[in-house]
Design a protein around this motif. Structure first.
Motif, PDB file in Angstrom:
ATOM      1  N   GLY A   5      10.395 -46.739 -34.859  1.00 50.71           N
ATOM      2  CA  GLY A   5       9.312 -47.343 -34.110  1.00 50.71           C
ATOM      3  C   GLY A   5       9.448 -48.844 -33.956  1.00 50.71           C
ATOM      4  O   GLY A   5       8.614 -49.483 -33.356  1.00 50.71           O
ATOM      5  N   ALA A   6      10.512 -49.444 -34.553  1.00 48.40           N
ATOM      6  CA  ALA A   6      10.695 -50.889 -34.464  1.00 48.40           C
ATOM      7  C   ALA A   6      11.077 -51.285 -33.034  1.00 48.40           C
ATOM      8  O   ALA A   6      11.634 -50.495 -32.287  1.00 48.40           O
ATOM      9  CB  ALA A   6      11.770 -51.341 -35.442  1.00 48.40           C
ATOM     10  N   ARG A   7      10.789 -52.537 -32.725  1.00 45.86           N
ATOM     11  CA  ARG A   7      11.144 -53.072 -31.417  1.00 45.86           C
ATOM     12  C   ARG A   7      12.663 -53.080 -31.266  1.00 45.86           C
ATOM     13  O   ARG A   7      13.398 -53.400 -32.188  1.00 45.86           O
ATOM     14  CB  ARG A   7      10.586 -54.487 -31.290  1.00 45.86           C
ATOM     15  CG  ARG A   7      10.967 -55.214 -30.013  1.00 45.86           C
ATOM     16  CD  ARG A   7      10.387 -56.607 -30.024  1.00 45.86           C
ATOM     17  NE  ARG A   7      10.954 -57.419 -28.957  1.00 45.86           N
ATOM     18  CZ  ARG A   7      10.467 -57.479 -27.729  1.00 45.86           C
ATOM     19  NH1 ARG A   7       9.418 -56.742 -27.412  1.00 45.86           N
ATOM     20  NH2 ARG A   7      11.032 -58.247 -26.818  1.00 45.86           N
ATOM     21  N   ARG A   8      13.138 -52.731 -30.093  1.00 43.84           N
ATOM     22  CA  ARG A   8      14.570 -52.731 -29.839  1.00 43.84           C
ATOM     23  C   ARG A   8      15.082 -54.167 -29.734  1.00 43.84           C
ATOM     24  O   ARG A   8      14.423 -55.022 -29.137  1.00 43.84           O
ATOM     25  CB  ARG A   8      14.882 -51.960 -28.567  1.00 43.84           C
ATOM     26  CG  ARG A   8      14.656 -50.462 -28.709  1.00 43.84           C
ATOM     27  CD  ARG A   8      15.035 -49.731 -27.438  1.00 43.84           C
ATOM     28  NE  ARG A   8      14.957 -48.296 -27.629  1.00 43.84           N
ATOM     29  CZ  ARG A   8      13.842 -47.579 -27.537  1.00 43.84           C
ATOM     30  NH1 ARG A   8      12.719 -48.197 -27.244  1.00 43.84           N
ATOM     31  NH2 ARG A   8      13.846 -46.276 -27.730  1.00 43.84           N
ATOM     32  N   PRO A   9      16.280 -54.436 -30.284  1.00 42.53           N
ATOM     33  CA  PRO A   9      16.785 -55.812 -30.238  1.00 42.53           C
ATOM     34  C   PRO A   9      17.219 -56.253 -28.851  1.00 42.53           C
ATOM     35  O   PRO A   9      17.297 -57.451 -28.576  1.00 42.53           O
ATOM     36  CB  PRO A   9      17.969 -55.775 -31.210  1.00 42.53           C
ATOM     37  CG  PRO A   9      18.401 -54.340 -31.238  1.00 42.53           C
ATOM     38  CD  PRO A   9      17.147 -53.548 -31.063  1.00 42.53           C
ATOM     39  N   VAL A  10      17.538 -55.307 -27.967  1.00 44.79           N
ATOM     40  CA  VAL A  10      17.998 -55.631 -26.617  1.00 44.79           C
ATOM     41  C   VAL A  10      17.114 -54.896 -25.611  1.00 44.79           C
ATOM     42  O   VAL A  10      16.968 -53.674 -25.692  1.00 44.79           O
ATOM     43  CB  VAL A  10      19.469 -55.223 -26.407  1.00 44.79           C
ATOM     44  CG1 VAL A  10      19.944 -55.665 -25.024  1.00 44.79           C
ATOM     45  CG2 VAL A  10      20.362 -55.800 -27.501  1.00 44.79           C
ATOM     46  N   THR A  11      16.544 -55.641 -24.693  1.00 45.35           N
ATOM     47  CA  THR A  11      15.691 -55.059 -23.655  1.00 45.35           C
ATOM     48  C   THR A  11      16.312 -55.332 -22.296  1.00 45.35           C
ATOM     49  O   THR A  11      16.460 -56.495 -21.893  1.00 45.35           O
ATOM     50  CB  THR A  11      14.274 -55.655 -23.702  1.00 45.35           C
ATOM     51  OG1 THR A  11      13.705 -55.426 -24.989  1.00 45.35           O
ATOM     52  CG2 THR A  11      13.388 -55.032 -22.641  1.00 45.35           C
ATOM     53  N   VAL A  12      16.694 -54.268 -21.607  1.00 44.22           N
ATOM     54  CA  VAL A  12      17.294 -54.367 -20.279  1.00 44.22           C
ATOM     55  C   VAL A  12      16.392 -53.618 -19.304  1.00 44.22           C
ATOM     56  O   VAL A  12      16.191 -52.413 -19.437  1.00 44.22           O
ATOM     57  CB  VAL A  12      18.713 -53.763 -20.252  1.00 44.22           C
ATOM     58  CG1 VAL A  12      19.305 -53.864 -18.850  1.00 44.22           C
ATOM     59  CG2 VAL A  12      19.616 -54.451 -21.270  1.00 44.22           C
TER      60      VAL A  12
END
Length: 222
Positions: A5-12
């Motif tokens: 559930g953690a935020r993804r380190p890379v957002t595309v």
């Protein structure tokens, strides 16, 4: 391993732009020459910065924030140019010149600053651990891909470029850009960018072997 559930380190993320010209793609190569010139030098700097960051992480377990922001900017700039051209042909809005975020542009990239990074992983993740992904990326981006899109020809085209040409040719003759093909192209580019961020030592989160299609990042698992 990142917590569930953690935020993804890379957002595309990306949006299929409308209206989209049927024929502008034929001259985008010429229009992008200024970008190609600048990006050539930016990617040289990207490599140098990554080498400096390697030693910084090895000795301090941290990626110096100004260097991180610079490399993030180079990747943002490259993604905008790629989306405008042979990685999608999905917008006619000319890419802005700049390293900063452009929230109004239809192709966006954000990378979370990691804070502390593993000193041990920095020795092996960019070559040994990433080898399986490199094989996939070579197929997706082309065997001649080395960061400089301006140096590639169609003979070195990977799956992404081939599918992008199918999409824009469909647009040219039917005035419709296939939505399913757009979602696939963004997913493939997302995979390449995740691997690039990992190989550039900007995160310790191993890229998933998963094709997340569509313009929006999928919601993290609860």
């Amino acid at each position: 391993m990142a917590a569930t559930g953690a935020r993804r380190p890379v957002t595309v993320e990306a949006e299929l732009d409308r209206p989209l010209s049927r024929w502008l793609w034929l001259v985008k190569w010429i229009l992008l020459i200024p970008h190609f010139v600048v990006l050539f030098f930016l990617w040289i700097a990207f490599f140098v910065v990554t080498v400096i960051a390697f030693f910084a992480i090895l000795f301090t377990a941290r990626y110096p924030r100004p260097l991180f922001d610079f490399n993030t900017g180079v990747l943002r700039w490259s993604w905008r140019v790629a989306f405008y051209s042979t990685s999608a042909f999905a917008t006619d809005r000319y890419p802005p010149f700049g390293l900063g975020p452009e929230p109004d542009y239809p192709a966006r990239l954000e990378i979370d600053y990691p804070g502390r990074l593993s000193r041990g992983l920095v020795l092996v993740k960019w070559w040994l651990l990433a080898i399986p992904h490199y094989i996939v990326v070579a197929f997706l981006a082309g065997g001649g891909s080395g960061g400089g899109m301006e140096e590639q020809g169609f003979w070195s085209a990977g799956l992404i470029m081939v599918l992008a040409f199918f999409a824009i040719i469909a647009k040219a003759f039917t005035d419709t850009y296939p939505r399913g093909l757009f979602d696939l192209l963004v997913g493939l580019n997302r995979w390449v960018l995740r691997v690039t961020v990992y190989a550039a030592l900007m995160t310790d989160a191993y890229p998933p072997f998963r094709l997340d299609q569509g313009g929006r990042e999928p919601e993290p698992a609860p």
